[in-house]
Design an enzyme around this catalytic site. Structure first.
Site, PDB file in Angstrom:
ATOM      1  N   LYS A  85       2.792   1.111   3.866  1.00 33.06           N
ATOM      2  CA  LYS A  85       2.621   1.863   5.106  1.00 33.06           C
ATOM      3  C   LYS A  85       1.838   1.023   6.099  1.00 33.06           C
ATOM      4  O   LYS A  85       0.830   0.392   5.741  1.00 33.06           O
ATOM      5  CB  LYS A  85       1.888   3.173   4.813  1.00 33.06           C
ATOM      6  CG  LYS A  85       1.694   4.092   6.022  1.00 33.06           C
ATOM      7  CD  LYS A  85       0.983   5.366   5.608  1.00 33.06           C
ATOM      8  CE  LYS A  85       0.826   6.332   6.771  1.00 33.06           C
ATOM      9  NZ  LYS A  85       0.166   7.587   6.351  1.00 33.06           N
ATOM     10  N   SER A 160       2.975  11.598   6.889  1.00 33.12           N
ATOM     11  CA  SER A 160       3.112  10.534   7.871  1.00 33.12           C
ATOM     12  C   SER A 160       3.708   9.245   7.312  1.00 33.12           C
ATOM     13  O   SER A 160       4.070   8.348   8.063  1.00 33.12           O
ATOM     14  CB  SER A 160       1.739  10.230   8.487  1.00 33.12           C
ATOM     15  OG  SER A 160       0.814   9.814   7.499  1.00 33.12           O
ATOM     16  N   SER A 184       0.553  13.246   3.130  1.00 36.22           N
ATOM     17  CA  SER A 184       1.352  12.189   3.747  1.00 36.22           C
ATOM     18  C   SER A 184       2.082  11.269   2.783  1.00 36.22           C
ATOM     19  O   SER A 184       2.918  10.482   3.209  1.00 36.22           O
ATOM     20  CB  SER A 184       0.474  11.342   4.682  1.00 36.22           C
ATOM     21  OG  SER A 184       0.083  12.089   5.798  1.00 36.22           O
TER      22      SER A 184
END
Length: 470
Positions: A85, A160, A184
């Site tokens: 990420k 996310s 997330s």
């Protein structure tokens, strides 16, 4: 391009973490072959927009370093490609946070989780797209564009850590690093049909991350299987994988907690059917399902989670920027936000800041629900809590203000995080397993949560659960 047209799916995917590592360590395949496969599939899958940065030369160089090691000396994750990420610092490769002001931010050192995986022989193959600054659950990024769900590119991938989940689901990589504040890693995994794991807070280092909250943030792992999550976890947590003493098909030693307040009207019909079918399958394998009254814990976590994040975010991110050495300040960061929903959060941080007294008060509430949650699970001798990861399946990209649930129009963020937020606030471990699909073919995830520090048992149990649910 549909899921079955993606090269990573057609050729059977990248293979499991353990299979790749075992083959590379034994010299049956090369790390370079897996790196080249990733680069080819990533290019062919560009429509998903799941990656922000890929440094092909660095990927191939890392693979070559593994291949130059003698067979018998190669570390445990040798040749396993992964994506991270894009809030996780990577030396020499930009870390954007999914936002404009950090577009050219190049850290000088790796985050500890990157160091651990690289030392274990894994290959950092790319930086994954995300919801801007991690403040959302759609990954409809106003700066780098939306991440698209591999099962239906008109739908969100979740957030996310949407890019991490989409990359694993599409078969680009067998595993990915995510991050999890309130769901997330687990929510995008559920919406994309893969496994998403949030460890107990503190199990992994959270240094070197573009942060939201020191009380809530943790790195997470997304993979195709629980077995692969366990392999990555053993390296990140610096702990050996615990051996299972019970067969997968026999769950007579397991007690599963079902939150009593979860009901059909609060879920997509297909999600409710999958949830009940999951509990039935686990019961048929011998597990005992018991109802627990956790409505107060879920409600309190959802009420206090945002004030904690909004108080801590400006302090944490200002510290990150100061430590980065780049001439980026908070004003520049805010001015570059491209997603309307994240701009609204930013405005709330500054226009209506959380008072320190209020912050201290919600931390006191947090202490109380941590105690009550642990007491209820312990008193009922529950080995895992079970609930839908998301109340709904993936909705269309662009539905950022309201989404439909059983005829009602509701705000997306509180809807998607209704259940997953609990572990994000309490700091407990949670893992989402793919458990079914909707009539439209969209994935449905079921989450299992445990007690603080109970990660090894939770991973072992859900590895068994996954085999029952296959």
């Amino acid at each position: 391009m549909t899921l079955n047209q993606l090269p990573g799916i057609v050729d059977g995917g990248p293979g499991s973490v353990r299979r790749i590592a075992d083959d590379v360590r034994a010299g049956r395949t090369t790390a370079t072959s897996h790196a080249e496969r990733f680069l080819s599939v990533a290019e062919a899958s560009a429509d998903l927009n799941c990656l922000i940065t890929v440094d092909s030369d660095a990927v191939l160089a890392a693979a070559d370093r593994i291949d130059r090691l003698e067979v018998g000396t190669r570390p445990e994750l040798s040749g396993v490609p992964y994506v991270a990420k894009d809030i996780i610092d990577t030396a020499g490769v930009r870390t954007t946070g999914g936002t404009s002001a950090l577009r050219n931010h190049i850290p000088i050192s790796d985050a500890p989780v990157i160091e651990a995986l690289n030392a274990g022989g894994a290959i950092m193959a790319g930086k994954a797209n995300l919801h801007e600054l991690s403040f959302g659950i759609t990954s409809n990024n106003g700066v780098f564009g939306p991440v698209r769900n591999p099962h239906d590119q008109s739908k969100i991938a979740g957030g996310s850590s949407g890019g991490s989940a989409a990359a694993v689901a599409a078969g680009l990589v067998p595993c990915a690093l995510a991050a999890d504040t309130g769901g997330s890693s687990r929510l995008p995994a559920a919406l994309c049909g893969v496994v998403g794991y949030r460890p107990t807070l503190g199990r992994y280092s959270a240094a070197g991350l573009v942060p939201i909250s020191w009380t809530r943030d943790t790195v997470g792992v997304i993979a195709q299987t629980v077995n692969d999550v366990r392999a990555v976890d053993s390296v990140l947590a610096h702990r050996p994988i615990a051996h299972d003493s019970n067969p997968a098909g026999d769950l007579r030693d397991v007690r599963i907690g079902r939150p009593a307040h979860i009901c059909v009207q609060d879920l997509d019909p297909d999600v409710f059917l999958t949830y009940t079918a999951t509990l039935d399958a686990l019961s048929a394998a011998g597990a005992t399902v018991v109802e627990l009254d956790l409505a107060a814990e879920f409600e309190t976590a959802n009420r206090i989670g945002l004030p904690i994040a909004l108080y801590e975010f400006p302090i944490a991110v200002a510290r990150y920027l100061a430590d980065s050495g780049d001439p980026i300040d908070m004003e520049s960061l805010g001015a570059g936000i491209g997603s309307p929903d994240v701009r609204a959060v930013w405005s709330a941080v500054w226009d209506n800041p959380v008072d320190r007294t209020d912050y201290d008060a919600v931390l006191d509430e947090l202490k109380q629900i941590k105690l009550s949650y642990a007491a209820k699970l312990t008193d009922a001798d529950v080995t895992a809590l079970c609930f839908p990861t998301s109340p709904v399946v993936a909705r269309p990209i662009g539905h950022d203000n309201t989404v439909e649930l059983n005829g009602e129009h509701v705000a997306p963020f509180p809807l998607y995080t209704t259940y997953a937020n609990l572990a994000g606030v309490l700091g407990t471990p949670g893992i989402s397993l793919p458990a079914g699909t909707s009539e439209a073919g969209l994935p449905i995830g079921i989450e299992f949560d445990g007690l603080v520090g109970d990660d090894a048992r939770l991973l072992s149990l859900t590895d068994r659960f996954a085999q029952v649910l296959e």
